[in-house]
Write a protein that holds these residues in place. Structure first.
Motif, short mmCIF file in Angstrom:
data_model
loop_
_atom_site.label_atom_id
_atom_site.label_comp_id
_atom_site.label_asym_id
_atom_site.label_seq_id
_atom_site.Cartn_x
_atom_site.Cartn_y
_atom_site.Cartn_z
N ILE A 94 0.86 -1.18 0.00
CA ILE A 94 0.00 0.00 0.00
C ILE A 94 0.90 1.23 0.00
N PRO A 95 0.84 2.04 -1.01
CA PRO A 95 1.70 3.23 -1.05
C PRO A 95 1.48 4.11 0.18
N LYS A 96 2.59 4.54 0.78
CA LYS A 96 2.50 5.44 1.92
C LYS A 96 2.08 6.82 1.45
N PRO A 97 1.29 7.49 2.28
CA PRO A 97 0.91 8.85 1.87
C PRO A 97 2.14 9.73 1.72
N THR A 98 2.15 10.55 0.71
CA THR A 98 3.28 11.43 0.47
C THR A 98 3.37 12.49 1.56
N VAL A 99 4.54 12.57 2.19
CA VAL A 99 4.76 13.57 3.23
C VAL A 99 5.54 14.72 2.60
N ASP A 100 4.99 15.92 2.69
CA ASP A 100 5.66 17.07 2.10
C ASP A 100 6.87 17.42 2.95
N SER A 101 8.04 17.30 2.37
CA SER A 101 9.27 17.58 3.12
C SER A 101 9.70 19.02 2.96
N THR A 102 8.87 19.83 2.36
CA THR A 102 9.18 21.23 2.12
C THR A 102 8.31 22.13 2.98
N VAL A 103 8.92 23.15 3.58
CA VAL A 103 8.20 24.16 4.34
C VAL A 103 8.08 25.41 3.48
N HIS A 104 6.87 25.93 3.38
CA HIS A 104 6.60 27.12 2.57
C HIS A 104 6.38 28.32 3.50
N ILE A 105 7.18 29.34 3.34
CA ILE A 105 7.10 30.54 4.19
C ILE A 105 6.79 31.75 3.32
N ALA A 106 5.86 32.58 3.79
CA ALA A 106 5.59 33.88 3.17
C ALA A 106 6.03 34.95 4.16
N ALA A 107 6.79 35.92 3.70
CA ALA A 107 7.31 36.94 4.61
C ALA A 107 7.23 38.32 3.98
N VAL A 108 6.86 39.28 4.81
CA VAL A 108 6.79 40.67 4.37
C VAL A 108 7.48 41.55 5.41
N GLY A 109 7.62 42.82 5.10
CA GLY A 109 8.31 43.75 5.97
C GLY A 109 7.38 44.47 6.93
N ASP A 110 7.52 45.80 6.97
CA ASP A 110 6.81 46.60 7.97
C ASP A 110 5.33 46.72 7.67
N MET A 111 4.51 46.58 8.72
CA MET A 111 3.06 46.70 8.60
C MET A 111 2.53 47.63 9.69
N MET A 112 1.74 48.59 9.28
CA MET A 112 1.09 49.52 10.19
C MET A 112 -0.18 49.96 9.49
N LEU A 113 -1.32 49.52 9.98
CA LEU A 113 -2.58 49.69 9.25
C LEU A 113 -3.30 51.00 9.58
N GLY A 114 -2.57 51.99 10.05
CA GLY A 114 -3.16 53.26 10.43
C GLY A 114 -2.97 53.48 11.92
#
Length: 380
Positions: free
Chosen positions: A47-67
């Motif tokens: 039985i094929p083992k479920p694929t484990v994602d070995s990659t971590v996906h990161i989203a990054a931004v800089g300064d935030m100030m919403l008012g």
């Protein structure tokens, strides 16, 4: 009988049945009968083992100030900040981890820090309503740096209340002396997070040896260590990474190059810089990515968005579960005071970072395309 055998699926059970029939008919010798009694060999079903994602996906931004609601609510956007991240929601929400620098505090009522009001230049004091915390949560932010030069704008009350709001939302944060680090597990990966700044009440960017000790301790307890720093001068005169100590208006802002390298030597896997309000170069060091500044991302009115200050990169990176950089992409956004945050089809942010990277580092260890694709490059 012959037709019956043809209908049966060949296999151990059919062979045993045939042996039994032949034995009854006297057509098989005792040795063959003994062989037929041996237990049949088990056939494993693969039985094929479920694929484990070995990659971590990161989203990054800089300064935030919403008012800011200081000195009055005229500094807040007319939509109460609800559409601040509208254009970037897919990029932020699809990541395993989304990060940004929170400039200012989350506080409904409270007076500014007396120290800030003594500044000879006009003080920029950032106070977002507490319910704005939900805007960051809805946008997909998992992790925020609160170590910067605006985290103390409203003193102890502002710092404590910001942490209280973020705790209530399940958003991880670090960077204050009272909350220097955070360790948490997400999707089976254990993260260590810390943030540094040269400013009051924050974990010092200037104490490199102290920072190394913090990072080393996090690495002992975590799979991946993410480090944020708020450092370097501010504005268009500070786009380049000088590899020297920087100052701004008489304040020491650290040697961000030396700090980032020391942090990786100590065990950091990703370095995310902010503070200059402009984008800076990127570099690969020991297979770990350093983004020296991700500039402004969502800064309503009180922060300049003229020229290169209006470029708003969103860094998407892929690392393996040992922290090694695999690749990434700079998604170019742009912001203006009248239209807010918008996707930039001219890719000005990625093109600017590409130019700065090629100018500031002879061998940055990575290549950035015009449309923002980042690939590691083997240095001979």
């Amino acid at each position: 009988m012959e037709g019956f055998f043809l209908l049966m699926k060949p296999g151990p059970k059919l062979i045993s049945f045939c042996v039994l029939c032949l034995s009854i008919a006297g057509c098989i010798n005792p040795a063959m009968q003994q062989a037929a009694k041996k237990p049949e060999t088990a056939v494993d079903t693969i039985i094929p083992k479920p694929t484990v994602d070995s990659t971590v996906h990161i989203a990054a931004v800089g300064d935030m100030m919403l008012g800011t609601a200081y000195p009055n609510t005229n500094g807040l956007p007319p939509d109460s900040g609800k559409n601040s991240f509208k254009e970037a929601l897919p990029d932020l929400r699809e990541a395993d981890i989304a990060f940004g620098n929170l400039e200012g505090v989350l506080l409904d009522t409270g007076a500014p820090s007396a120290m800030k009001l003594k500044f000879r230049s006009k003080p920029y004091l950032f106070k977002m309503p507490e319910y704005y915390g939900g805007i960051f949560k809805d946008a997909g932010f998992d992790m925020l740096s609160v170590g910067n030069n605006h985290s103390n704008d409203f003193g102890l009350l502002g710092r404590d209340n910001t942490m209280k709001v973020l705790d209530s939302l399940g958003i991880h944060y670090a960077g204050l002396k009272t909350s220097p680090t955070k360790i948490f597990t997400l999707n089976g990966v254990k993260y260590g997070f810390c943030a540094f700044s040269p400013n009051s009440q924050t974990v010092s960017l200037l104490d490199v040896e102290g920072a190394k000790a913090i990072i080393q301790n996090l690495k002992l307890q975590s799979d991946i260590v993410i480090v944020s720093f708020h450092g370097g001068g501010e504005g268009v005169a500070f786009e380049h990474v000088t590899q020297a100590s920087e100052s701004y208006k008489g304040e020491r802002r650290g040697n961000v190059y030396a700090f980032a390298h020391a942090a990786i030597d100590a065990g950091a896997d990703v370095i995310l810089g902010n503070g200059p309000h402009v984008s800076r170069a990127m570099e690969l060091y020991k297979d770990r990515l350093i983004a020296y500044s991700l500039g402004n991302f969502c800064t309503y009115r009180s922060v300049s968005v003229d020229g290169v200050c209006g470029l708003a990169p969103l860094l998407k990176l892929r690392i393996d579960k040992k922290g090694r950089f695999l690749g990434g992409n700079i998604v170019s956004y742009r912001q203006s005071h009248d239209r807010g945050l918008e996707r930039d089809t001219l890719n000005r942010a990625s093109r600017r970072i590409k130019m700065l990277t090629e100018t500031d580092f002879g061998q940055p260890g990575l290549s950035i395309s015009e449309d923002g694709a980042i690939t590691p490059v083997t240095v001979n």
